[in-house]
Design a protein around this motif. Structure first.
Motif, PDB file in Angstrom:
ATOM      1  N   GLY A 165     -19.997 -21.975 -42.420  1.00 22.20           N
ATOM      2  CA  GLY A 165     -19.650 -23.139 -43.218  1.00 22.20           C
ATOM      3  C   GLY A 165     -18.604 -24.020 -42.566  1.00 22.20           C
ATOM      4  O   GLY A 165     -18.538 -24.140 -41.345  1.00 22.20           O
ATOM      5  N   ARG A 166     -17.748 -24.614 -43.382  1.00 19.43           N
ATOM      6  CA  ARG A 166     -16.740 -25.544 -42.855  1.00 19.43           C
ATOM      7  C   ARG A 166     -15.667 -24.842 -42.026  1.00 19.43           C
ATOM      8  O   ARG A 166     -14.901 -25.492 -41.325  1.00 19.43           O
ATOM      9  N   TYR A 167     -15.618 -23.518 -42.079  1.00 17.08           N
ATOM     10  CA  TYR A 167     -14.632 -22.746 -41.334  1.00 17.08           C
ATOM     11  C   TYR A 167     -15.126 -22.346 -39.945  1.00 17.08           C
ATOM     12  O   TYR A 167     -14.344 -21.907 -39.112  1.00 17.08           O
ATOM     13  N   SER A 208      -8.625 -30.807 -45.276  1.00 17.39           N
ATOM     14  CA  SER A 208      -9.593 -30.523 -44.221  1.00 17.39           C
ATOM     15  C   SER A 208     -10.282 -31.791 -43.741  1.00 17.39           C
ATOM     16  O   SER A 208     -10.625 -32.652 -44.525  1.00 17.39           O
ATOM     17  N   GLU A 268     -17.294 -20.352 -51.375  1.00 10.16           N
ATOM     18  CA  GLU A 268     -18.536 -21.077 -51.618  1.00 10.16           C
ATOM     19  C   GLU A 268     -18.949 -21.927 -50.415  1.00 10.16           C
ATOM     20  O   GLU A 268     -20.130 -22.097 -50.134  1.00 10.16           O
ATOM     21  N   ASP A 269     -17.953 -22.415 -49.656  1.00 13.68           N
ATOM     22  CA  ASP A 269     -18.235 -23.313 -48.537  1.00 13.68           C
ATOM     23  C   ASP A 269     -18.124 -22.639 -47.164  1.00 13.68           C
ATOM     24  O   ASP A 269     -18.038 -23.306 -46.145  1.00 13.68           O
ATOM     25  N   GLY A 270     -18.141 -21.293 -47.104  1.00 17.93           N
ATOM     26  CA  GLY A 270     -18.127 -20.596 -45.832  1.00 17.93           C
ATOM     27  C   GLY A 270     -17.312 -19.321 -45.875  1.00 17.93           C
ATOM     28  O   GLY A 270     -16.824 -18.908 -46.926  1.00 17.93           O
TER      29      GLY A 270
END
Length: 142
Positions: free
Chosen positions: A110-112, A5, A80-82
């Motif tokens: 999040g990152r998504y 990513s 956890e990150d999105g």
């Protein structure tokens, strides 16, 4: 689970083991219109839990035959990150159980967030009527 990513590049999550737990929510009858809820645990290739998936599926049909039936899914993967929302049809009783199926996916946090792509899943095992094991992957860009 291989992962890559950056802001400009794709997000790729592969080799996710997905343990699906389903329950019929509308009634106990069989056939078109039955709705199931599912809560899935998502694991990487080492067996570490990396997220959950919560959603619904509704049995639908394009005709009278058993092979005309499909399920329309709508679910959200929570990491956890999105999170990622995915939706689309898949065969109810696949003629080729090992065939991979893909549905549309969009990042919702999040990152998504704002990334679009596909969520893939493939039947691995169905140990009982309420448990299904899938191999899943996620491909997003944007």
């Amino acid at each position: 689970m291989a992962e890559a990513s950056t802001e400009e590049e794709a997000i790729v999550l592969i080799d996710i083991k997905e343990v699906v737990k389903t329950k019929v929510t509308r009634d106990k009858r069989e056939g078109v219109g039955v709705c199931v809820e599912f809560e899935n645990d998502l694991f990487d290739e080492k067996g570490n839990k990396i997220g959950t998936c919560v959603g619904t599926g509704v049995l639908s049909a394009n005709g009278e035959g058993e092979d005309e039936r499909f399920q329309l899914f709508s679910a959200t993967d929570h990491f956890e990150d999105g999170s990622v929302l995915w939706t689309g049809p898949a065969p109810h009783l696949p003629a080729e159980p090992t065939k991979e199926h893909a549905v549309q996916a969009v990042g919702t946090s999040g990152r998504y967030l704002g990334k679009k792509g596909t969520r893939h899943f493939q039947l691995v095992d169905r140990p009982d009527g309420e448990t299904t094991i899938l191999r899943s992957s996620l491909f997003l860009r944007g």
